[in-house]
Scaffold this active site. Structure first.
Site, PDB file in Angstrom:
ATOM      1  N   ASP A 193      -8.748 -10.317   8.925  1.00 16.54           N
ATOM      2  CA  ASP A 193      -8.294  -8.947   8.653  1.00 16.54           C
ATOM      3  C   ASP A 193      -9.341  -7.866   8.951  1.00 16.54           C
ATOM      4  OD1 ASP A 193      -6.030  -7.372   7.657  1.00 16.54           O
ATOM      5  OD2 ASP A 193      -7.264  -6.888   5.923  1.00 16.54           O
ATOM      6  N   TYR A 197      -1.575  -3.379  -6.836  1.00 18.42           N
ATOM      7  CA  TYR A 197      -1.285  -4.194  -5.660  1.00 18.42           C
ATOM      8  C   TYR A 197      -2.382  -4.214  -4.603  1.00 18.42           C
ATOM      9  CZ  TYR A 197       1.280  -6.664  -2.159  1.00 18.42           C
ATOM     10  OH  TYR A 197       1.661  -7.621  -1.262  1.00 18.42           O
ATOM     11  N   HIS A 232     -10.259  -3.052  11.617  1.00 13.78           N
ATOM     12  CA  HIS A 232      -9.128  -3.836  11.089  1.00 13.78           C
ATOM     13  C   HIS A 232      -8.833  -4.952  12.095  1.00 13.78           C
ATOM     14  CE1 HIS A 232      -4.675  -3.691   9.493  1.00 13.78           C
ATOM     15  NE2 HIS A 232      -5.393  -4.565   8.826  1.00 13.78           N
ATOM     16  N   CYS A 261       1.263  -7.538  11.777  1.00 15.76           N
ATOM     17  CA  CYS A 261       1.561  -7.682  13.203  1.00 15.76           C
ATOM     18  C   CYS A 261       0.854  -8.882  13.830  1.00 15.76           C
ATOM     19  CB  CYS A 261       1.211  -6.412  13.958  1.00 15.76           C
ATOM     20  SG  CYS A 261       2.330  -5.052  13.571  1.00 15.76           S
ATOM     21  N   LYS A 305      -9.577  -2.756   1.863  1.00  6.58           N
ATOM     22  CA  LYS A 305      -9.310  -1.624   2.735  1.00  6.58           C
ATOM     23  C   LYS A 305     -10.154  -0.406   2.345  1.00  6.58           C
ATOM     24  CE  LYS A 305      -6.866  -4.111   5.188  1.00  6.58           C
ATOM     25  NZ  LYS A 305      -5.500  -4.374   5.444  1.00  6.58           N
ATOM     26  N   ARG A 341       2.717 -11.949  -0.576  1.00 12.41           N
ATOM     27  CA  ARG A 341       1.424 -12.386  -0.035  1.00 12.41           C
ATOM     28  C   ARG A 341       0.864 -13.589  -0.770  1.00 12.41           C
ATOM     29  NH1 ARG A 341      -1.201  -8.854   4.100  1.00 12.41           N
ATOM     30  NH2 ARG A 341       0.365  -7.259   4.440  1.00 12.41           N
ATOM     31  N   SER A 350      -0.942  -3.627  10.427  1.00 12.39           N
ATOM     32  CA  SER A 350      -0.587  -4.480   9.292  1.00 12.39           C
ATOM     33  C   SER A 350       0.696  -5.256   9.577  1.00 12.39           C
ATOM     34  CB  SER A 350      -0.399  -3.614   8.048  1.00 12.39           C
ATOM     35  OG  SER A 350      -1.589  -2.914   7.787  1.00 12.39           O
ATOM     36  N   ARG A 380       0.834  -1.191   0.000  1.00  9.81           N
ATOM     37  CA  ARG A 380       0.000   0.000   0.000  1.00  9.81           C
ATOM     38  C   ARG A 380       0.875   1.249   0.000  1.00  9.81           C
ATOM     39  NH1 ARG A 380      -1.762   0.737   4.434  1.00  9.81           N
ATOM     40  NH2 ARG A 380      -1.010  -1.095   5.537  1.00  9.81           N
TER      41      ARG A 380
HETATM   42  P1  GTP Z   1      -1.991  -7.746   7.469  1.00  7.97           P
HETATM   43  O1  GTP Z   1      -2.468  -8.789   6.519  1.00  7.97           O
HETATM   44  O2  GTP Z   1      -0.909  -6.873   6.875  1.00  7.97           O
HETATM   45  O3  GTP Z   1      -3.087  -6.911   8.049  1.00  7.97           O
HETATM   46  O4  GTP Z   1      -1.179  -8.485   8.638  1.00  7.97           O
HETATM   47  P2  GTP Z   1      -1.515  -9.476   9.844  1.00  7.97           P
HETATM   48  O5  GTP Z   1      -1.776  -8.666  11.071  1.00  7.97           O
HETATM   49  O6  GTP Z   1      -2.535 -10.479   9.464  1.00  7.97           O
HETATM   50  O7  GTP Z   1      -0.090 -10.165  10.095  1.00  7.97           O
HETATM   51  P3  GTP Z   1       0.369 -11.697   9.980  1.00  7.97           P
HETATM   52  O8  GTP Z   1      -0.404 -12.617  10.884  1.00  7.97           O
HETATM   53  O9  GTP Z   1       0.408 -12.057   8.552  1.00  7.97           O
HETATM   54  O10 GTP Z   1       1.848 -11.615  10.561  1.00  7.97           O
HETATM   55  C1  GTP Z   1       2.850 -10.843  10.000  1.00  7.97           C
HETATM   56  C2  GTP Z   1       4.203 -11.309  10.426  1.00  7.97           C
HETATM   57  O11 GTP Z   1       4.291 -11.378  11.860  1.00  7.97           O
HETATM   58  C3  GTP Z   1       4.543 -12.702   9.911  1.00  7.97           C
HETATM   59  O12 GTP Z   1       5.851 -12.696   9.398  1.00  7.97           O
HETATM   60  C4  GTP Z   1       4.436 -13.568  11.129  1.00  7.97           C
HETATM   61  O13 GTP Z   1       5.291 -14.686  11.070  1.00  7.97           O
HETATM   62  C5  GTP Z   1       4.795 -12.632  12.278  1.00  7.97           C
HETATM   63  N1  GTP Z   1       4.096 -13.039  13.538  1.00  7.97           N
HETATM   64  C6  GTP Z   1       2.785 -13.328  13.673  1.00  7.97           C
HETATM   65  N2  GTP Z   1       2.487 -13.715  14.942  1.00  7.97           N
HETATM   66  C7  GTP Z   1       3.648 -13.664  15.624  1.00  7.97           C
HETATM   67  C8  GTP Z   1       3.985 -13.941  16.993  1.00  7.97           C
HETATM   68  O14 GTP Z   1       3.166 -14.335  17.827  1.00  7.97           O
HETATM   69  N3  GTP Z   1       5.299 -13.749  17.338  1.00  7.97           N
HETATM   70  C9  GTP Z   1       6.235 -13.318  16.441  1.00  7.97           C
HETATM   71  N4  GTP Z   1       7.486 -13.151  16.856  1.00  7.97           N
HETATM   72  N5  GTP Z   1       5.938 -13.052  15.139  1.00  7.97           N
HETATM   73  C10 GTP Z   1       4.668 -13.222  14.739  1.00  7.97           C
HETATM   74  C1  SPV Z   2      -2.624  -4.620   5.312  1.00 13.20           C
HETATM   75  O1  SPV Z   2      -1.673  -3.949   4.867  1.00 13.20           O
HETATM   76  O2  SPV Z   2      -3.140  -4.376   6.429  1.00 13.20           O
HETATM   77  C2  SPV Z   2      -3.160  -5.751   4.542  1.00 13.20           C
HETATM   78  C3  SPV Z   2      -2.689  -5.940   3.161  1.00 13.20           C
HETATM   79  O3  SPV Z   2      -4.003  -6.484   5.046  1.00 13.20           O
HETATM   80  S1  SPV Z   2      -3.459  -4.879   2.020  1.00 13.20           S
HETATM   81  O4  SPV Z   2      -4.652  -5.544   1.503  1.00 13.20           O
HETATM   82  O5  SPV Z   2      -2.503  -4.641   0.935  1.00 13.20           O
HETATM   83  O6  SPV Z   2      -3.847  -3.648   2.668  1.00 13.20           O
HETATM   84 MN    MN Z   3      -4.650  -5.743   7.074  1.00 18.84          MN
END
Ligand code: GTP
Ligand code: SPV
Ligand code: MN
Length: 606
Positions: A291, A215, A244, A268, A224, A387, A266, A73
């Site tokens: 999400d 993207y 979110h 996290c 979003k 992704r 994001s 984004r």
């Molecule tokens: P968006 O799709 O961007 O909104 O992200 P999201 O909040 O769904 O994040 P996601 O679960 O994909 O995690 C992002 C990154 O954080 C990945 O590389 C994970 O491996 C890492 N991660 C997730 N949970 C943990 C955790 O409990 N501990 C650690 N150290 N890393 C984590």
């Molecule tokens: C985020 O960035 O929080 C996502 C990926 O979930 S996107 O759809 O590109 O915003």
């Molecule tokens: Mn997101």
């Protein structure tokens, strides 16, 4: 389907106007069929934009490599073009809507030359349910059509619900790369340069105009743009919440279930928490969404959450059979991968996939890549924001009620972010307003999910909505406070703050995270059930030392550090909020939040 088959005259007229402006070589209305999806993919494969993956290992899977400038984004190019700048607020980019439409109309003029215009009727939420919202996206990207097929409900069934005069959110999208006579993309991902990209929202008229990027969050406009930025405005007006947040259902060994929603910025950990496999024996977690959550009051006065999406657009790096087996199994088939690395036998690979790179890879930029573990500075093979797009129904942990149009009653709301220090593993708000205060101060290390930010530094990301709130964030805080007044306190979800990302002085994780997070979820469950043991501290309720069982590898001293109230750290935190964060909102900051800030400062002691 053809344009003439559209029965909705308003929609037909809007598309005709777009055709006259954008001048595509053909127009096609999407029916949502498998045949249509296959055709989109086929066009991408023939055009050199998609690589079919090994059909024995990953049936129905494809790899796309985007332009290196179009990998996330673009927050600096994202606009909330409300009538006044005040309405967009201090945290959003704003341009006068008349001026912005003029600029973008110029960009849109002839922008689809040499391309096909696709008209995608889509539903956020189960088709026909009264909580669903319909959008129609006009795009010139086959990649977008294919991804929308997975992420939303698309096609004829949506047009049937729309009827001859139903309401929809019009969403314009173009990659911003017209083709001259005889020209083709020639395997190159089409997009416009950064200073020509615009991701624009017109909240009063509920329109979305996106230009120049292909993207994810910039181009799949149901996600979003509609389900958060526009929906947050609708939610404010109608008295509900568009957030979110992931949605999960957790069941204890006695078979009792609770629903947890969690807002983390994001990249996290939402997808990972939503699909968690508990390490605690006898507990079960099922996924409802990873999400976005829409939460509305049910007739019983409780908040009910639905997932408006139909798929996962998840971060690939870090996903492996240990950290997230449910995601790994969700992406075994029928999945689109974007910007991951390709192996010689046409499988995918990324950093922390759980095994070394098998031989020579093609990295996300299309170059040969050989793993060099001795070289700590080696560029990653997969982009950090690479992704997967996978259908939610393929998740082995998907909850049976994930498409229930009534939604699921929410027991707990979690906030969190990447905080290497200060913020403990978990603490609980003493009441709703304290919980809103917690949401308003969320901070996190910046991740790779947005292109134009410096990864690693901490920024405030209130409610994990900083990039996604469609109006003045001060008013958004007030809206959250108002929601708490609409029902009795015992019916509101309990609010918690979690932090899986504490680090030791030498930069190692203090908490193992992933499946071990179930230990924290179990305490949250017990707090909702009225049984979890807690002590009251200056920052809220916290678990007693024996309330969370220590996972292997976490020493007693580690656990103490994870669950301590770092008085000095919190004083700095409070000072930063007072000096740098809250003043941004001026007189739109609810006085209740200032009272919370004063109260916590007093409790911490001078
Ligand atoms: P968006 O799709 O961007 O909104 O992200 P999201 O909040 O769904 O994040 P996601 O679960 O994909 O995690 C992002 C990154 O954080 C990945 O590389 C994970 O491996 C890492 N991660 C997730 N949970 C943990 C955790 O409990 N501990 C650690 N150290 N890393 C984590
Ligand atoms: C985020 O960035 O929080 C996502 C990926 O979930 S996107 O759809 O590109 O915003
Ligand atoms: Mn997101």
């Amino acid at each position: 389907m053809t344009l003439n088959e559209l029965k909705h005259q308003g929609l037909k007229k809007w598309v005709e106007e777009a055709v006259a402006l954008m001048k595509p070589k053909a127009v096609y209305v999407c029916d949502g069929s498998q045949e249509e999806y296959d055709r989109m993919i086929d066009i991408c494969v023939k055009g050199g934009l998609a690589t079919p993956l090994n059909s024995a290992k990953r049936p129905g899977c494809y790899l796309f490599r985007s332009d290196p400038s179009d990998v996330a984004r673009v927050e600096n190019r994202t606009y909330i073009a409300s009538k006044t700048q005040e309405e967009a607020g201090p945290t959003n980019n704003w341009i006068n809507p008349v001026e912005l439409k003029k600029t973008m109309t110029e960009l849109y003029t002839g922008c689809m030359q040499g391309r096909t215009m696709y008209v995608i009727p889509f539903s956020m939420g189960p088709v026909g349910s009264n909580i669903a919202k319909i959008g129609v996206e006009i795009t010139d990207s086959e990649y977008v059509v294919a991804n929308m097929h997975i992420m939303t409900r698309v096609g004829k069934k949506v047009l049937d619900v729309l009827g001859t005069n139903g309401e929809y959110v019009p969403c314009l999208h173009s990659v911003g790369k017209p083709l001259a006579e005889g020209e083709s993309d020639n395997g190159k991902w089409p997009c416009a340069p950064l200073d020509k990209k615009y991701i624009s929202h017109f909240p009063e008229t509920r329109e979305i105009w996106s230009y120049g990027s292909g993207y994810g969050g910039n181009a799949l406009l149901g996600k979003k743009c509609l389900a958060l930025r526009i929906a947050s405005v609708i939610a404010r007006d109608e008295g509900w919440l568009a957030e979110h947040m992931l949605i999960l259902k957790i069941t204890n060994p006695q078979g009792v279930s609770k629903v947890v929603c969690a807002a983390f910025p994001s990249a996290c950990g939402k997808t990972n928490l939503a699909m968690l496999v508990p390490t605690l024996p006898g507990w079960k977690v099922e996924t409802i969404g990873d999400d976005i959550a829409w939460m509305k009051f049910g007739p019983d006065g409780r908040l009910y959450a639905i997932n408006p999406e139909a798929g996962f657009f998840g971060v690939a790096p870090g996903t492996n059979m240990d950290s997230n087996p449910n995601a790994m199994r969700s992406i075994e088939k029928n999945t689109i991968f974007t910007n991951v690395a390709l192996t010689e036998d046409k499988d995918v690979w990324w950093e922390q996939i759980g095994y070394d790179a098998p031989g020579k890879l093609i990295d996300w930029k299309g170059n040969e890549w050989i793993q060099d573990k001795a070289n700590k500075a080696q560029e990653p093979a997969a982009h950090p924001n690479s992704r997967f797009t996978a259908p939610a129904r393929q998740c082995p942990a998907i909850a049976p009620e994930w498409e229930d149009p009534k939604g699921v009653p929410v027991d707990a709301i979690l906030f969190g972010g990447r905080r290497p220090s200060t913020i403990p593993l978990v603490h609980q708000a003493t009441d709703w307003v304290h919980g809103v205060f917690m949401g308003s101060i969320v901070g996190s290390e910046i991740t790779a999910a947005a292109l134009d930010l410096k990864a690693g530094t901490i920024r405030r990301d209130p409610f994990a909505m900083l990039p996604f709130c469609g109006y003045n964030m001060g008013d958004y805080f007030q809206h959250w406070i108002n929601i708490g007044k609409k029902t009795s306190a015992d019916k509101l979800p309990k609010i918690f703050f979690v932090n899986w990302f504490r680090k030791t002085k030498d930069g190692k994780w203090l908490w193992p995270g992933y499946g071990e997070n179930s230990r924290v979820l179990a305490w949250i469950f017990d707090r909702c059930a009225g049984t979890g043991k807690a002590v009251e501290t200056p920052i809220g309720y916290m678990p007693t030392v024996d309330a969370i069982e220590r996972p292997a590898g976490v020493s007693e001293a580690d656990m103490k550090e994870l669950l301590a109230v770092d008085i000095e750290g919190w004083k700095k935190e409070i000072a930063d909020i007072r000096e740098n964060h809250y003043p941004k909102f001026g007189n739109r900051l609810p006085k209740e939040l200032m009272n919370e800030l004063d109260a916590i400062e007093k409790r911490l002691g001078k």
